[in-house]
Design a protein around this motif. Structure first.
Motif, PDB file in Angstrom:
ATOM      1  N   VAL A 270     -15.580   7.880  -7.868  1.00 30.51           N
ATOM      2  CA  VAL A 270     -15.025   6.621  -7.360  1.00 30.51           C
ATOM      3  C   VAL A 270     -14.242   5.911  -8.456  1.00 30.51           C
ATOM      4  CG1 VAL A 270     -15.591   4.324  -6.465  1.00 30.51           C
ATOM      5  CG2 VAL A 270     -16.831   6.318  -5.620  1.00 30.51           C
ATOM      6  N   ARG A 271     -14.814   5.837  -9.658  1.00 32.82           N
ATOM      7  CA  ARG A 271     -14.134   5.145 -10.752  1.00 32.82           C
ATOM      8  C   ARG A 271     -12.841   5.862 -11.157  1.00 32.82           C
ATOM      9  NH1 ARG A 271     -17.139   1.107 -12.633  1.00 32.82           N
ATOM     10  NH2 ARG A 271     -19.398   1.138 -12.266  1.00 32.82           N
ATOM     11  N   ALA A 272     -12.862   7.195 -11.141  1.00 33.35           N
ATOM     12  CA  ALA A 272     -11.650   7.945 -11.470  1.00 33.35           C
ATOM     13  C   ALA A 272     -10.561   7.682 -10.437  1.00 33.35           C
ATOM     14  CB  ALA A 272     -11.972   9.441 -11.553  1.00 33.35           C
ATOM     15  N   ARG A 273     -10.951   7.653  -9.168  1.00 35.74           N
ATOM     16  CA  ARG A 273      -9.962   7.376  -8.115  1.00 35.74           C
ATOM     17  C   ARG A 273      -9.397   5.975  -8.262  1.00 35.74           C
ATOM     18  NH1 ARG A 273     -12.799   9.560  -2.513  1.00 35.74           N
ATOM     19  NH2 ARG A 273     -12.889  11.789  -3.038  1.00 35.74           N
ATOM     20  N   LEU A 274     -10.250   5.021  -8.612  1.00 37.57           N
ATOM     21  CA  LEU A 274      -9.782   3.640  -8.767  1.00 37.57           C
ATOM     22  C   LEU A 274      -8.803   3.518  -9.929  1.00 37.57           C
ATOM     23  CD1 LEU A 274     -13.079   1.651  -8.086  1.00 37.57           C
ATOM     24  CD2 LEU A 274     -11.058   1.791  -6.615  1.00 37.57           C
ATOM     25  N   ARG A 275      -9.036   4.276 -10.984  1.00 37.24           N
ATOM     26  CA  ARG A 275      -8.059   4.261 -12.088  1.00 37.24           C
ATOM     27  C   ARG A 275      -6.708   4.774 -11.603  1.00 37.24           C
ATOM     28  NH1 ARG A 275     -12.670   5.821 -15.148  1.00 37.24           N
ATOM     29  NH2 ARG A 275     -12.183   8.055 -14.916  1.00 37.24           N
ATOM     30  N   GLY A 276      -6.750   5.805 -10.768  1.00 37.70           N
ATOM     31  CA  GLY A 276      -5.509   6.320 -10.193  1.00 37.70           C
ATOM     32  C   GLY A 276      -4.837   5.302  -9.286  1.00 37.70           C
ATOM     33  N   VAL A 277      -5.635   4.564  -8.517  1.00 37.84           N
ATOM     34  CA  VAL A 277      -5.092   3.523  -7.640  1.00 37.84           C
ATOM     35  C   VAL A 277      -4.416   2.437  -8.463  1.00 37.84           C
ATOM     36  CG1 VAL A 277      -5.722   1.661  -6.046  1.00 37.84           C
ATOM     37  CG2 VAL A 277      -6.708   3.941  -5.756  1.00 37.84           C
ATOM     38  N   GLY A 278      -5.093   1.996  -9.530  1.00 31.76           N
ATOM     39  CA  GLY A 278      -4.507   0.964 -10.377  1.00 31.76           C
ATOM     40  C   GLY A 278      -3.194   1.395 -10.990  1.00 31.76           C
ATOM     41  N   ALA A 279      -3.126   2.667 -11.399  1.00 34.23           N
ATOM     42  CA  ALA A 279      -1.889   3.177 -11.989  1.00 34.23           C
ATOM     43  C   ALA A 279      -0.783   3.247 -10.946  1.00 34.23           C
ATOM     44  CB  ALA A 279      -2.149   4.554 -12.596  1.00 34.23           C
ATOM     45  N   ARG A 280      -1.125   3.713  -9.749  1.00 28.63           N
ATOM     46  CA  ARG A 280      -0.116   3.812  -8.683  1.00 28.63           C
ATOM     47  C   ARG A 280       0.445   2.444  -8.300  1.00 28.63           C
ATOM     48  NH1 ARG A 280      -0.067   8.066  -4.835  1.00 28.63           N
ATOM     49  NH2 ARG A 280      -0.226  10.065  -5.914  1.00 28.63           N
ATOM     50  N   LEU A 281      -0.437   1.451  -8.260  1.00 29.08           N
ATOM     51  CA  LEU A 281      -0.006   0.108  -7.846  1.00 29.08           C
ATOM     52  C   LEU A 281       0.528  -0.713  -9.017  1.00 29.08           C
ATOM     53  CD1 LEU A 281      -2.961  -0.879  -5.475  1.00 29.08           C
ATOM     54  CD2 LEU A 281      -0.696  -0.062  -4.824  1.00 29.08           C
TER      55      LEU A 281
ATOM     56  N   LEU B 257       0.805  -1.225   0.000  1.00 31.87           N
ATOM     57  CA  LEU B 257       0.000   0.000   0.000  1.00 31.87           C
ATOM     58  C   LEU B 257       0.836   1.272   0.000  1.00 31.87           C
ATOM     59  CD1 LEU B 257      -2.665  -1.127   2.631  1.00 31.87           C
ATOM     60  CD2 LEU B 257      -2.852  -1.223   0.135  1.00 31.87           C
ATOM     61  N   GLN B 258       2.142   1.138  -0.001  1.00 30.52           N
ATOM     62  CA  GLN B 258       3.033   2.303   0.112  1.00 30.52           C
ATOM     63  C   GLN B 258       2.760   3.393  -0.924  1.00 30.52           C
ATOM     64  OE1 GLN B 258       5.807   3.099  -2.024  1.00 30.52           O
ATOM     65  NE2 GLN B 258       6.655   4.744  -0.753  1.00 30.52           N
ATOM     66  N   PRO B 259       2.406   3.073  -2.186  1.00 30.26           N
ATOM     67  CA  PRO B 259       2.193   4.151  -3.166  1.00 30.26           C
ATOM     68  C   PRO B 259       0.915   4.961  -2.956  1.00 30.26           C
ATOM     69  CG  PRO B 259       2.731   2.052  -4.242  1.00 30.26           C
ATOM     70  CD  PRO B 259       2.385   1.751  -2.819  1.00 30.26           C
ATOM     71  N   LEU B 260       0.002   4.514  -2.096  1.00 31.20           N
ATOM     72  CA  LEU B 260      -1.320   5.138  -1.990  1.00 31.20           C
ATOM     73  C   LEU B 260      -1.384   6.140  -0.845  1.00 31.20           C
ATOM     74  CD1 LEU B 260      -3.608   2.003  -2.505  1.00 31.20           C
ATOM     75  CD2 LEU B 260      -2.578   3.502  -4.231  1.00 31.20           C
ATOM     76  N   ASP B 261      -2.117   7.230  -1.066  1.00 29.19           N
ATOM     77  CA  ASP B 261      -2.369   8.163   0.025  1.00 29.19           C
ATOM     78  C   ASP B 261      -3.640   7.744   0.764  1.00 29.19           C
ATOM     79  OD1 ASP B 261      -4.598   9.012  -1.475  1.00 29.19           O
ATOM     80  OD2 ASP B 261      -3.494  10.692  -2.370  1.00 29.19           O
ATOM     81  N   GLY B 262      -4.007   8.502   1.809  1.00 30.58           N
ATOM     82  CA  GLY B 262      -5.139   8.127   2.642  1.00 30.58           C
ATOM     83  C   GLY B 262      -6.446   8.062   1.879  1.00 30.58           C
ATOM     84  N   GLU B 263      -6.685   9.025   1.006  1.00 29.31           N
ATOM     85  CA  GLU B 263      -7.942   9.044   0.248  1.00 29.31           C
ATOM     86  C   GLU B 263      -8.037   7.849  -0.681  1.00 29.31           C
ATOM     87  OE1 GLU B 263      -8.746  11.760  -3.278  1.00 29.31           O
ATOM     88  OE2 GLU B 263      -9.947  12.718  -1.715  1.00 29.31           O
ATOM     89  N   GLN B 264      -6.932   7.496  -1.317  1.00 32.73           N
ATOM     90  CA  GLN B 264      -6.935   6.352  -2.225  1.00 32.73           C
ATOM     91  C   GLN B 264      -7.158   5.046  -1.469  1.00 32.73           C
ATOM     92  OE1 GLN B 264      -3.096   7.267  -4.010  1.00 32.73           O
ATOM     93  NE2 GLN B 264      -4.080   7.752  -5.976  1.00 32.73           N
ATOM     94  N   ARG B 265      -6.587   4.935  -0.282  1.00 31.79           N
ATOM     95  CA  ARG B 265      -6.799   3.721   0.512  1.00 31.79           C
ATOM     96  C   ARG B 265      -8.259   3.589   0.927  1.00 31.79           C
ATOM     97  NH1 ARG B 265      -1.529   2.526   4.333  1.00 31.79           N
ATOM     98  NH2 ARG B 265       0.060   3.192   2.840  1.00 31.79           N
ATOM     99  N   ARG B 266      -8.861   4.704   1.363  1.00 32.79           N
ATOM    100  CA  ARG B 266     -10.271   4.652   1.760  1.00 32.79           C
ATOM    101  C   ARG B 266     -11.161   4.279   0.573  1.00 32.79           C
ATOM    102  NH1 ARG B 266      -8.695   9.212   4.639  1.00 32.79           N
ATOM    103  NH2 ARG B 266      -9.525  10.599   3.032  1.00 32.79           N
ATOM    104  N   THR B 267     -10.850   4.843  -0.595  1.00 33.77           N
ATOM    105  CA  THR B 267     -11.635   4.523  -1.792  1.00 33.77           C
ATOM    106  C   THR B 267     -11.491   3.052  -2.156  1.00 33.77           C
ATOM    107  OG1 THR B 267     -11.344   6.775  -2.631  1.00 33.77           O
ATOM    108  CG2 THR B 267     -11.978   5.075  -4.225  1.00 33.77           C
ATOM    109  N   LEU B 268     -10.272   2.553  -2.115  1.00 38.38           N
ATOM    110  CA  LEU B 268     -10.034   1.149  -2.458  1.00 38.38           C
ATOM    111  C   LEU B 268     -10.754   0.224  -1.490  1.00 38.38           C
ATOM    112  CD1 LEU B 268      -8.539  -0.908  -4.239  1.00 38.38           C
ATOM    113  CD2 LEU B 268      -6.579  -0.706  -2.667  1.00 38.38           C
ATOM    114  N   GLU B 269     -10.682   0.511  -0.199  1.00 36.82           N
ATOM    115  CA  GLU B 269     -11.335  -0.348   0.793  1.00 36.82           C
ATOM    116  C   GLU B 269     -12.850  -0.296   0.647  1.00 36.82           C
ATOM    117  OE1 GLU B 269     -11.304  -1.410   5.554  1.00 36.82           O
ATOM    118  OE2 GLU B 269     -10.273   0.390   4.848  1.00 36.82           O
TER     119      GLU B 269
END
Length: 496
Positions: A340-351, A306-318
């Motif tokens: 939500v979908r836009a944030r998830l795309r960002g999460v996928g890119a970060r991870l 989870l290191q690449p994610l900030d707090g907002e991205q972690r909450r969205t993913l969970e």
């Protein structure tokens, strides 16, 4: 004031009248402590007699004690009195109400011990009267906050409640004795109602009692970050569920913005509980990876993932993983589905991970559920579908042993059906189509799986760990094409 002593004459006159200076000092110190909290008052009483003190509710258990280890002795003194020359019990309110147990040191005068006990009890009564005067308003506040949480308004709920807590543990109880349990819980948990900090909500609606213990994020071994203790509400709720023969379910600690999911999980656990026993919705229980993998190894792996994610991205993913869809996650996060979908795309890119892969989803939900450890990852770890259980958690043979033991109750037919269903993220229609089964048949089989494994398959956390298990233990022929059948879309099995 009713006073009981476990040794000596309870009505004996003190050997000497305390000097005026001593009297003033005792009253001043106890009064100042009482203005802070009931816990401070009990602690000050213990300090004045150079011994220990405990405030005990006969139904709910230990309310306050100083030192903390004295709580057990105080509870024994109230429930199972034993002769003791220095120990005294002082009823704070009517029969069945809280009792102050005071144990002065051997060198403390009887006059000082009596003065301390009398003053502390009077101050506790004053605090109890003040709490009773505001009880109606406080209970309405608890109900309003619970409704805000159920509507996904976590920020507003925390602001109204005046707490710095970020997480909550939810208990749901039902039964004819819910009213009596509510009274005991209220006395035990609402002793302190001022100041921002962790709080316990206690709400009664008909025969359903809800208890919400607010706290900080869990640390290692499930310790709560706000005060470093295990949740003190749990043994209290379990004791009252047993005493009043209630059905009781508890969900794992969850962020306040995931309250709705935790509420549902607690309800499912309660509905499957035995009367008088607290049932936990903690995934796979003793077979769960949070119990099987060493905590330090879990924490290091989770931090690296989870290191690449900030707090907002972690909450969205969970929120997305636990609720099952971007649409369902909007209620928990208070944003639109598009956001939500836009944030998830960002999460996928970060991870750099395929978030659509069910095994990747299972690994990420496990990482999000791991209690935070003291160490922080310096480099990110990749999230890959193979192997299903990362080598950083368990070696290959250990992983296969864990998965095989967990799935051992299932025959080939159920293993294949469960694996296919989990691959479709718990959606019955597409899984039934791939298995060439009627949906009713697959639903029946999944019910068999749940009963055989003793698990709630509606829980996202359960499905995530089962996904890792079935993929780890899968044989080459655990595929829909190898499903034993005898023609048609409805499975009838081989001829006897």
């Amino acid at each position: 004031m009713t006073t009981r002593a476990t040794g000596g004459d309870p009505h004996a006159t003190p050997s000497a009248t305390p000097p005026a200076v001593e009297y003033a000092q005792v009253v001043r110190r106890l009064t100042r402590a009482a203005t802070r909290s009931g816990a401070s008052l009990v602690a000050e009483a213990a300090a004045l007699v150079d011994g220990w003190a405990a405030l005990v509710d006969p139904l709910a258990g230990v309310v306050h004690s100083t030192p903390r280890s004295a709580g057990a002795a105080g509870l024994r003194a109230v429930t199972q009195p034993q002769p003791h020359s220095r120990l005294s019990l002082h009823q704070v309110s009517g029969a069945g109400g809280p009792v102050l147990v005071l144990a002065p040191a051997a060198g403390v005068s009887a006059s000082l011990a009596t003065l301390t006990a009398r003053t502390a009890v009077n101050l506790l009564r004053v605090r109890a009267r003040r709490a009773e005067e505001t009880r109606g308003a406080e209970q309405r506040l608890h109900t309003a906050v619970l409704r805000l949480l159920l509507r996904g308004r976590a920020d507003a709920a925390a602001e109204v409640l005046g707490t710095s807590a970020t997480h909550a543990t939810v208990y749901r109880l039902t039964g004819p004795g819910a009213g009596a349990a509510h009274e005991a819980l209220w006395r035990a948990t609402q002793t302190e109602v001022s100041g921002a900090g962790p709080r316990v909500l206690v709400c009664l609606d008909g025969a359903e009692l809800t208890v919400v213990a607010c706290h900080g994020a869990p640390g290692p071994h499930g310790v709560h970050g706000d005060h470093g203790d295990q949740d003190p509400t749990r043994p209290l709720v379990a004791r009252l569920a047993d005493r009043h023969r209630l059905l009781c379910g508890v969900a794992a600690s969850a962020p306040l913005d995931m309250f709705v999911t935790a509420w549902a999980e607690a309800g499912v656990a309660r509905d499957g509980a035995a009367v008088g026993r607290l049932a936990a919705a903690h995934g796979l229980g003793a077979h769960g990876l949070l119990h099987v993998v060493p905590p330090d190894r879990l924490a290091a792996w989770s931090a690296a993932v989870l290191q690449p994610l900030d707090g907002e991205q972690r909450r969205t993913l969970e929120a997305w993983l636990r609720s099952g869809s971007a649409q369902a996650a909007t209620a928990a996060l208070g944003v639109s589905e598009g956001t939500v979908r836009a944030r998830l795309r960002g999460v996928g890119a970060r991870l750099a991970a395929d978030l659509d892969h069910p095994t990747v989803q299972a690994q990420l939900l496990l990482a999000l559920r791991v209690p935070a450890g003291p160490a922080r990852a310096t480099a990110a770890a990749p999230v890959l579908p193979h192997p299903p259980l990362p080598a950083a958690l368990l070696g290959r043979e250990h992983a296969r042993g864990w998965a095989s033991a967990l799935l051992e109750p299932l025959d080939k037919r159920l293993r294949i059906a469960l694996r296919c269903w989990l691959a479709h993220r718990g959606r019955t229609a597409p899984a039934a189509a791939e298995l060439v089964l009627h949906r009713t048949t697959l639903t029946t089989w999944l019910g068999e799986c749940g009963r055989a494994l003793g698990l709630d398959l509606s829980s996202a956390t359960v499905r995530a760990e089962l996904r890792l298990a079935v993929e780890t233990a899968a044989a080459p022929d655990d595929v829909p094409a190898a499903l034993p059948r005898r023609g048609g879309r409805t499975y009838r099995g081989p001829r006897p």
